[in-house]
Design a protein around this motif. Structure first.
Motif, mmCIF file in Angstrom:
data_model
loop_
_atom_site.group_PDB
_atom_site.id
_atom_site.type_symbol
_atom_site.label_atom_id
_atom_site.label_comp_id
_atom_site.label_asym_id
_atom_site.label_seq_id
_atom_site.Cartn_x
_atom_site.Cartn_y
_atom_site.Cartn_z
ATOM 1 N N TYR A 1 0.954 -1.284 -0.168
ATOM 2 C CA TYR A 1 0.058 -0.041 -0.077
ATOM 3 C C TYR A 1 0.839 1.275 -0.072
ATOM 4 O O TYR A 1 1.613 1.640 1.110
ATOM 5 C CB TYR A 1 -0.976 0.055 1.150
ATOM 6 C CG TYR A 1 -1.757 1.359 1.494
ATOM 7 C CD1 TYR A 1 -2.310 1.889 0.284
ATOM 8 C CD2 TYR A 1 -1.869 1.733 2.715
ATOM 9 C CE1 TYR A 1 -2.859 3.072 0.551
ATOM 10 C CE2 TYR A 1 -2.726 2.936 2.898
ATOM 11 C CZ TYR A 1 -3.346 3.686 1.820
ATOM 12 O OH TYR A 1 -4.026 4.800 2.103
ATOM 13 N N ARG B 1 0.887 4.584 0.518
ATOM 14 C CA ARG B 1 0.237 5.794 1.028
ATOM 15 C C ARG B 1 0.272 7.045 0.446
ATOM 16 O O ARG B 1 -0.623 7.738 0.281
ATOM 17 C CB ARG B 1 0.308 5.873 2.650
ATOM 18 C CG ARG B 1 -0.414 6.849 3.285
ATOM 19 C CD ARG B 1 -1.725 6.282 3.794
ATOM 20 N NE ARG B 1 -2.548 7.438 4.218
ATOM 21 C CZ ARG B 1 -2.942 7.616 5.562
ATOM 22 N NH1 ARG B 1 -2.119 7.031 6.423
ATOM 23 N NH2 ARG B 1 -3.777 8.598 5.845
ATOM 24 N N LEU C 1 -2.406 0.797 -4.799
ATOM 25 C CA LEU C 1 -2.264 -0.600 -4.246
ATOM 26 C C LEU C 1 -1.569 -1.640 -5.324
ATOM 27 O O LEU C 1 -2.141 -1.535 -6.423
ATOM 28 C CB LEU C 1 -3.754 -0.986 -3.599
ATOM 29 C CG LEU C 1 -3.515 -2.549 -2.842
ATOM 30 C CD1 LEU C 1 -2.806 -2.492 -1.409
ATOM 31 C CD2 LEU C 1 -4.938 -2.650 -2.506
ATOM 32 N N VAL D 1 -8.018 0.963 -2.611
ATOM 33 C CA VAL D 1 -7.861 2.221 -1.957
ATOM 34 C C VAL D 1 -8.848 3.098 -2.233
ATOM 35 O O VAL D 1 -9.125 3.410 -3.605
ATOM 36 C CB VAL D 1 -6.330 2.803 -2.515
ATOM 37 C CG1 VAL D 1 -6.318 4.351 -2.052
ATOM 38 C CG2 VAL D 1 -5.198 1.910 -2.248
ATOM 39 N N LEU E 1 -6.794 2.657 2.867
ATOM 40 C CA LEU E 1 -6.908 1.225 2.423
ATOM 41 C C LEU E 1 -8.031 0.816 2.907
ATOM 42 O O LEU E 1 -8.527 0.835 4.143
ATOM 43 C CB LEU E 1 -5.714 0.450 2.814
ATOM 44 C CG LEU E 1 -5.814 -0.763 2.447
ATOM 45 C CD1 LEU E 1 -5.592 -1.091 0.971
ATOM 46 C CD2 LEU E 1 -4.608 -1.634 3.121
#
Length: 248
Positions: A129, A131, A136, A170, A175
Motif C-alpha cells: 500500500y 500511502r 495498491l 484504495v 486502504l
C-alpha cells in the motif's frame, strides 16, 4: 535437539530488529495506515470466530534466512496470542499474508527486493500500500510450490485476497477492506456509527414521547369538551322539562 532445548533457543532469539534491518520511521501516515488495517482485520476475524494470528512489525525468523519485520502479517488457523517474534521452525508454518505500507524512503525495498524475497520464502500473498501515491499493488503465488509471484489485477478496483477471503482497495485516501458487499470498519468508526444510531434512537424516542404527550393532551381536551357539552345538555334538558311541566 529436544523440545526443551529448542524452546530455549527460540526464547533466546531477539524479539526486536536493528535499524540496519528495518526501514527508517515514516511518520504518522505510515503508522496510522498499519494500525487502522490491523484493527480492521482483528475485528473481522474476531467476529468470524476464526483463529488468525495478526501482527505488526514482528521479527520473523525463517530457517537459514536473515530475520525481517514486515509492517503487517497474517497466519491462518493459528492461536492469536501475543508474540514478540515469529519463528517458523517453532510455529510449524510460515507467514500466509504480508502487507507493507510505503510512504517515504526507498521504495525498491518493498516493490522490488521484498517481491522477490517473499516469493522465495513461499509467502502466498504480498500486498503493498503506497500511502503517498494512494496506490495498491498485490502479488500471489499460483501454487504452494511456486517461488515466483504473479501480479494480481484488480476487479472493479478491488484486489481479491484469497488468503484473507477479503477484497482490498484504495478509496477515500485510505486502504479499505470488504467482505462481499460489506465495508469493514475500524473500531473507532464502528463506535461512531453505534453512537450515531443510539442518538437516532434517542431522538426517535423523544419524538414518540412528544407525540404521546400531544395525543394525551388532545384526548384530555376532547374529554373536557365532551363533559362540558354533556353538562350543557343536561342543563338544557332540565330547562325543557321545567318548561313542559303543567302550570298550576
Amino acid at each position: 535437539m529436544g523440545p526443551e532445548e529448542r524452546a530455549r533457543v527460540v526464547e533466546s532469539l531477539p524479539g526486536e530488529v536493528t535499524w540496519d534491518e528495518m526501514a527508517m520511521p515514516e511518520g504518522d501516515p505510515h503508522f496510522g495506515a498499519k494500525v487502522r488495517t490491523l484493527d480492521v482485520l482483528k475485528g473481522y476475524f474476531r467476529n468470524q470466530k476464526r483463529k488468525v494470528y495478526l501482527g505488526a512489525e514482528l521479527p520473523v525468523y525463517y530457517p537459514a534466512e536473515r530475520r525481517f519485520a514486515p509492517d503487517l502479517v497474517a497466519v491462518l488457523d493459528t492461536e492469536p496470542h501475543e508474540r514478540n517474534k515469529w519463528v517458523v521452525s517453532h510455529e510449524g508454518k510460515g507467514l500466509d499474508w504480508v502487507l507493507e505500507v510505503h510512504f517515504g524512503g526507498d521504495r525498491k525495498k518493498d516493490a522490488v527486493f521484498n517481491v522477490k524475497r517473499y516469493a522465495q520464502l513461499g509467502i502466498p500473498e504480498y500486498f503493498i500500500y503506497d500511502r503517498r501515491k494512494q496506490r495498491l499493488e498485490a502479488y500471489r503465488l499460483l501454487s504452494p510450490e511456486s517461488r515466483r509471484y504473479e501480479r494480481m489485477l484488480p476487479r472493479q478496483g478491488r484486489f481479491v485476497s484469497e488468503v484473507l477471503g477479503l477484497e482490498l482497495e484504495v478509496s477515500e485516501e485510505k486502504l479499505q477492506l470488504w467482505a462481499g458487499n460489506a465495508l469493514l470498519l475500524e473500531s473507532a468508526e464502528m463506535l461512531a456509527r453505534v453512537q450515531e444510531k443510539l442518538e437516532q434512537v434517542a431522538l426517535q424516542r423523544e419524538e414518540e414521547a412528544r407525540r404521546r404527550e400531544e395525543m394525551e393532551l388532545r384526548l384530555a381536551e376532547e374529554t373536557r369538551r365532551r363533559e362540558e357539552t354533556e353538562q350543557r345538555l343536561r342543563v338544557l334538558q332540565a330547562e325543557v322539562e321545567h318548561l313542559q311541566r303543567p302550570k298550576e
